[in-house]
Structures are given as C-alpha cells and as structure tokens.
Design a protein around this motif. Structure first.
Motif, PDB file in Angstrom:
ATOM      1  N   HIS A   1      -7.951   3.174   0.048  1.00  9.56           N
ATOM      2  CA  HIS A   1      -8.344   2.709   1.381  1.00  9.56           C
ATOM      3  C   HIS A   1      -7.774   1.307   1.567  1.00  9.56           C
ATOM      4  CE1 HIS A   1     -11.689   5.691   2.118  1.00  9.56           C
ATOM      5  NE2 HIS A   1     -11.574   5.789   0.799  1.00  9.56           N
ATOM      6  N   ASN A   2      -7.007   1.120   2.627  1.00  9.80           N
ATOM      7  CA  ASN A   2      -6.573  -0.232   2.968  1.00  9.80           C
ATOM      8  C   ASN A   2      -6.398  -0.342   4.477  1.00  9.80           C
ATOM      9  OD1 ASN A   2      -4.025   0.875   3.583  1.00  9.80           O
ATOM     10  ND2 ASN A   2      -3.147   0.306   1.598  1.00  9.80           N
ATOM     11  N   SER A   3      -5.866  -1.462   4.944  1.00 12.46           N
ATOM     12  CA  SER A   3      -5.752  -1.688   6.381  1.00 12.46           C
ATOM     13  C   SER A   3      -4.752  -0.749   7.050  1.00 12.46           C
ATOM     14  CB  SER A   3      -5.358  -3.143   6.660  1.00 12.46           C
ATOM     15  OG  SER A   3      -4.124  -3.445   6.027  1.00 12.46           O
ATOM     16  N   ASP A   4      -3.880  -0.128   6.258  1.00 13.56           N
ATOM     17  CA  ASP A   4      -2.899   0.803   6.817  1.00 13.56           C
ATOM     18  C   ASP A   4      -3.444   2.211   6.995  1.00 13.56           C
ATOM     19  OD1 ASP A   4      -0.854  -1.106   6.960  1.00 13.56           O
ATOM     20  OD2 ASP A   4      -0.322  -0.778   4.854  1.00 13.56           O
TER      21      ASP A   4
ATOM     22  N   LEU B   1      -6.428  -8.358  -5.145  1.00 12.98           N
ATOM     23  CA  LEU B   1      -5.851  -7.060  -4.823  1.00 12.98           C
ATOM     24  C   LEU B   1      -5.477  -6.281  -6.079  1.00 12.98           C
ATOM     25  CD1 LEU B   1      -3.399  -7.986  -1.914  1.00 12.98           C
ATOM     26  CD2 LEU B   1      -5.583  -6.799  -1.700  1.00 12.98           C
ATOM     27  N   VAL B   2      -5.542  -4.951  -5.945  1.00 12.91           N
ATOM     28  CA  VAL B   2      -4.936  -4.060  -6.927  1.00 12.91           C
ATOM     29  C   VAL B   2      -3.785  -3.366  -6.215  1.00 12.91           C
ATOM     30  CG1 VAL B   2      -5.247  -2.009  -8.354  1.00 12.91           C
ATOM     31  CG2 VAL B   2      -7.075  -3.708  -8.203  1.00 12.91           C
ATOM     32  N   LYS B   3      -2.665  -3.223  -6.902  1.00 13.69           N
ATOM     33  CA  LYS B   3      -1.516  -2.551  -6.306  1.00 13.69           C
ATOM     34  C   LYS B   3      -1.168  -1.310  -7.123  1.00 13.69           C
ATOM     35  CE  LYS B   3       0.290  -6.687  -4.085  1.00 13.69           C
ATOM     36  NZ  LYS B   3       1.456  -7.561  -3.823  1.00 13.69           N
ATOM     37  N   LEU B   4      -1.096  -0.192  -6.409  1.00 11.21           N
ATOM     38  CA  LEU B   4      -0.723   1.090  -7.004  1.00 11.21           C
ATOM     39  C   LEU B   4       0.766   1.294  -6.758  1.00 11.21           C
ATOM     40  CD1 LEU B   4      -2.616   4.473  -6.482  1.00 11.21           C
ATOM     41  CD2 LEU B   4      -0.135   4.331  -6.318  1.00 11.21           C
ATOM     42  N   VAL B   5       1.512   1.585  -7.807  1.00  9.08           N
ATOM     43  CA  VAL B   5       2.967   1.686  -7.704  1.00  9.08           C
ATOM     44  C   VAL B   5       3.410   3.127  -7.952  1.00  9.08           C
ATOM     45  CG1 VAL B   5       5.183   0.866  -8.589  1.00  9.08           C
ATOM     46  CG2 VAL B   5       3.225  -0.694  -8.493  1.00  9.08           C
ATOM     47  N   THR B   6       4.153   3.676  -7.000  1.00 10.00           N
ATOM     48  CA  THR B   6       4.807   4.966  -7.172  1.00 10.00           C
ATOM     49  C   THR B   6       6.309   4.720  -7.165  1.00 10.00           C
ATOM     50  OG1 THR B   6       4.985   5.475  -4.808  1.00 10.00           O
ATOM     51  CG2 THR B   6       2.932   6.100  -5.917  1.00 10.00           C
ATOM     52  N   GLU B   7       7.075   5.774  -7.290  1.00 10.34           N
ATOM     53  CA  GLU B   7       8.530   5.610  -7.328  1.00 10.34           C
ATOM     54  C   GLU B   7       9.077   5.010  -6.037  1.00 10.34           C
ATOM     55  OE1 GLU B   7      12.555   8.315  -8.034  1.00 10.34           O
ATOM     56  OE2 GLU B   7      10.588   9.099  -8.581  1.00 10.34           O
ATOM     57  N   GLY B   8       8.451   5.359  -4.908  1.00 12.14           N
ATOM     58  CA  GLY B   8       9.008   4.909  -3.645  1.00 12.14           C
ATOM     59  C   GLY B   8       8.214   3.869  -2.887  1.00 12.14           C
ATOM     60  N   ARG B   9       6.997   3.530  -3.382  1.00  8.75           N
ATOM     61  CA  ARG B   9       6.158   2.674  -2.551  1.00  8.75           C
ATOM     62  C   ARG B   9       5.043   2.033  -3.358  1.00  8.75           C
ATOM     63  NH1 ARG B   9       3.131   4.539   3.114  1.00  8.75           N
ATOM     64  NH2 ARG B   9       2.102   2.549   3.516  1.00  8.75           N
TER      65      ARG B   9
ATOM     66  N   LYS C   1      -2.035  11.919  -8.827  1.00  8.03           N
ATOM     67  CA  LYS C   1      -1.976  11.115 -10.050  1.00  8.03           C
ATOM     68  C   LYS C   1      -0.627  11.241 -10.732  1.00  8.03           C
ATOM     69  CE  LYS C   1      -6.948  11.239 -11.017  1.00  8.03           C
ATOM     70  NZ  LYS C   1      -7.983  11.682 -11.969  1.00  8.03           N
ATOM     71  N   ARG C   2      -0.012  12.411 -10.641  1.00  9.43           N
ATOM     72  CA  ARG C   2       1.288  12.606 -11.298  1.00  9.43           C
ATOM     73  C   ARG C   2       2.380  11.754 -10.656  1.00  9.43           C
ATOM     74  NH1 ARG C   2       0.433  17.363  -8.368  1.00  9.43           N
ATOM     75  NH2 ARG C   2       1.848  17.665  -6.617  1.00  9.43           N
ATOM     76  N   ASP C   3       2.150  11.220  -9.435  1.00  9.29           N
ATOM     77  CA  ASP C   3       3.136  10.370  -8.763  1.00  9.29           C
ATOM     78  C   ASP C   3       2.928   8.890  -9.052  1.00  9.29           C
ATOM     79  OD1 ASP C   3       4.362  12.562  -7.603  1.00  9.29           O
ATOM     80  OD2 ASP C   3       3.179  12.447  -5.765  1.00  9.29           O
ATOM     81  N   ILE C   4       1.810   8.542  -9.680  1.00 11.93           N
ATOM     82  CA  ILE C   4       1.500   7.140  -9.963  1.00 11.93           C
ATOM     83  C   ILE C   4       2.268   6.676 -11.198  1.00 11.93           C
ATOM     84  CG2 ILE C   4      -0.310   5.488 -10.568  1.00 11.93           C
ATOM     85  CD1 ILE C   4      -2.306   7.355  -9.129  1.00 11.93           C
ATOM     86  N   LEU C   5       2.912   5.534 -11.094  1.00 14.49           N
ATOM     87  CA  LEU C   5       3.562   4.928 -12.255  1.00 14.49           C
ATOM     88  C   LEU C   5       2.600   3.976 -12.959  1.00 14.49           C
ATOM     89  CD1 LEU C   5       7.113   4.150 -10.795  1.00 14.49           C
ATOM     90  CD2 LEU C   5       6.411   6.103 -12.205  1.00 14.49           C
ATOM     91  N   TYR C   6       2.072   3.018 -12.211  1.00 16.71           N
ATOM     92  CA  TYR C   6       1.122   2.081 -12.814  1.00 16.71           C
ATOM     93  C   TYR C   6       0.359   1.331 -11.724  1.00 16.71           C
ATOM     94  CZ  TYR C   6       4.877  -1.384 -11.935  1.00 16.71           C
ATOM     95  OH  TYR C   6       5.842  -2.169 -11.366  1.00 16.71           O
ATOM     96  N   PHE C   7      -0.687   0.641 -12.138  1.00 12.88           N
ATOM     97  CA  PHE C   7      -1.450  -0.270 -11.285  1.00 12.88           C
ATOM     98  C   PHE C   7      -1.294  -1.678 -11.852  1.00 12.88           C
ATOM     99  CE2 PHE C   7      -3.635   3.776 -11.011  1.00 12.88           C
ATOM    100  CZ  PHE C   7      -4.128   3.858  -9.711  1.00 12.88           C
ATOM    101  N   TYR C   8      -1.324  -2.666 -10.972  1.00 11.51           N
ATOM    102  CA  TYR C   8      -1.406  -4.036 -11.465  1.00 11.51           C
ATOM    103  C   TYR C   8      -2.273  -4.865 -10.525  1.00 11.51           C
ATOM    104  CZ  TYR C   8       2.214  -5.603  -8.102  1.00 11.51           C
ATOM    105  OH  TYR C   8       2.942  -5.915  -6.975  1.00 11.51           O
TER     106      TYR C   8
ATOM    107  N   TYR D   1       0.997   0.548  -2.879  1.00  7.37           N
ATOM    108  CA  TYR D   1      -0.195   0.606  -2.032  1.00  7.37           C
ATOM    109  C   TYR D   1      -1.165  -0.462  -2.530  1.00  7.37           C
ATOM    110  CZ  TYR D   1       1.637   5.292  -1.015  1.00  7.37           C
ATOM    111  OH  TYR D   1       2.430   6.356  -0.662  1.00  7.37           O
ATOM    112  N   ALA D   2      -1.453  -1.445  -1.686  1.00  4.36           N
ATOM    113  CA  ALA D   2      -2.339  -2.534  -2.061  1.00  4.36           C
ATOM    114  C   ALA D   2      -3.728  -2.306  -1.491  1.00  4.36           C
ATOM    115  CB  ALA D   2      -1.780  -3.864  -1.565  1.00  4.36           C
ATOM    116  N   PHE D   3      -4.747  -2.619  -2.271  1.00  4.93           N
ATOM    117  CA  PHE D   3      -6.127  -2.485  -1.801  1.00  4.93           C
ATOM    118  C   PHE D   3      -7.006  -3.480  -2.551  1.00  4.93           C
ATOM    119  CE2 PHE D   3      -5.357   0.452  -5.254  1.00  4.93           C
ATOM    120  CZ  PHE D   3      -6.484   0.387  -6.060  1.00  4.93           C
ATOM    121  N   TYR D   4      -8.132  -3.835  -1.934  1.00  4.92           N
ATOM    122  CA  TYR D   4      -9.060  -4.754  -2.568  1.00  4.92           C
ATOM    123  C   TYR D   4      -9.831  -4.014  -3.652  1.00  4.92           C
ATOM    124  CZ  TYR D   4      -8.180  -8.200   1.074  1.00  4.92           C
ATOM    125  OH  TYR D   4      -7.583  -9.113   1.903  1.00  4.92           O
TER     126      TYR D   4
END
Length: 239
Positions: free
Chosen positions: A136-139, A158-166, A146-153, A168-171
């Motif tokens: 959930h974020n402002s967008d 904020l936490v940022k979810l990283v996939t191959e193409g994008r 889950k199989r598309d997720i590379l990592y979180f940081y 996604y940042a969320f609190y």
C-alpha cells in the motif's frame, strides 16, 4: 479488495457493466474500477502499472487494436492478470486460449453469469494470497508475486521492494516485513532482506542479486550463509 478494469470503446457498455458489477459487489468491502476506451490506452496503462489490477473485462471488438491483440501485449508483461473477454459473437471463444483468458461473456452480459465470474475471481485471489505480497502506498495497492521480488531494503522510514523492473516504496519496518514473509527470504543486513532463490552469487561479505551487490553484515553472516546454503540445495522455499 477487488481491482477491476473495464475496456470498451462504447461508454454506455462500460457504464452498464460497471453498474452491474457494483450491484454484485455491494456486500463486499472495497472495489476499485479502472476504465479504458481503447486497447492502446489499456496496454500503455498496464505497462506502467503492473500489479495494480486483478480482473479485466475486455471487449474483443475494439477500434484500433482489438481486444485479443491488446491481451497478447498485456500477457508479455503480466501473466497473472485475470482476463475476461466480452463479445457479441461466440465465435471468438477459442481465440482466448492463446492468452489464458479466464472466461468469455457474450453481450448482453447476464448478471448471473457475471456473478459466477466474480466468484471465481475472488476464489483465485484467495488461493494466490499466500504467494503474493501486498504493498500500500500513495500510488495505489499492488499485489506482487513473491517469485518476482528480488529484495527489500530500508531507507529511513520507508521500505523499498525491488523487482527486476521496478521499486515499490511504502512506510514500514523491515523487521515487520521479515515476520510477514517468513520462509524463502533471508535477512543479510539490518537494511537488507533478500529472496534466497533470486541470489546469483554469494561471497564472504556480499551477495549479488539482480545485478546489485548487497552487503552481508558481520552480525548476520553466519545465519545468512546457512539460510542461503539451505535454500540453494532446496531445503527451503518461499511458498
């Protein structure tokens, strides 16, 4: 929440379908509707908003690119979107197998048949829920496989979810994300949580994943190495 797209180049047809859908879903919590008047506009939107739509009602006989052509382009980007073709001709039914169409509705759409489609869509989403992560974020609201997720940081609040193409940042807090995901994800650093099966290379102090080189902290090195080794030999799974 069910996020529904309607693509038809006739506004009256879009309005009628949305009205019926709203009536069928009146007792459920939360729906979001996206409306499109052309296949070109639909394809452009889905290319930029992967994961933001659950179910798409797509008219076959669109001006410009057809509904079938639009579906073929969408499938190149998104294999999980549920597509239901809407058509005035039953002859198109067999063409939908090439794009894994969920169903066909023949105009005029009957409420009973539409209700059956909605029931199947909700059941499928319930089945998929353990294999997805909800952001959930402002967008908007995104269901990420889950199989598309590379990592979180983590990045401050904020936490940022990283996939191959994008990204996604969320609190949130990375500790909470780690608890939610459990199996298949490994904490390698206070700031980094990786999907074990996405790791391409492990060295003493780093892992390589999706082209990025991420640090392994000294405090977590032993547990991270053990968890990554177990995942690599098939003793763990994210599912």
């Amino acid at each position: 929440m069910l996020r529904i797209g309607i693509c038809d180049d006739e506004s009256r047809a879009r309005d009628a379908l949305r009205h019926t859908l709203e009536h069928l879903l009146r007792n459920f919590d939360g729906q979001v509707f996206y409306e499109f008047s052309s296949g070109e506009g639909l394809v452009q939107w889905t290319g930029k908003h992967r994961g933001e739509m659950d179910l798409l009602f797509l008219d076959v006989e669109l001006k410009g690119i057809s509904g079938l052509q639009a579906a073929q382009l969408i499938r190149q980007q998104d294999s999980g979107l549920m597509i239901v073709f809407v058509t005035g001709y039953a002859d198109f039914v067999f063409d939908g197998y090439a794009v894994q169409a969920m169903d066909y509705l023949v105009k005029p759409v009957k409420e009973e048949k539409l209700g059956q489609v909605i029931k199947r869509a909700r059941e499928l989403l319930d089945h998929r829920r353990p294999q997805t992560y909800l952001v959930h974020n402002s967008d908007g609201i995104f269901r990420i496989a889950k199989r598309d997720i590379l990592y979180f940081y983590s990045d401050r609040r904020l936490v940022k979810l990283v996939t191959e193409g994008r990204e996604y940042a969320f609190y949130g807090k990375l500790d909470e994300v780690e608890k939610q995901l459990a199996n298949g994800f490994v904490r390698i650093h206070q700031r980094y949580l990786v999907r074990a099966e996405a790791v391409q290379r492990v060295e003493r102090n780093t892992v390589t994943i999706g082209g990025a080189c991420l640090p392994i902290s000294r405090a977590l090195r032993q547990s991270a190495m053990m968890a990554l080794a177990q995942a690599m030999i098939g003793e763990d799974s994210w599912e």
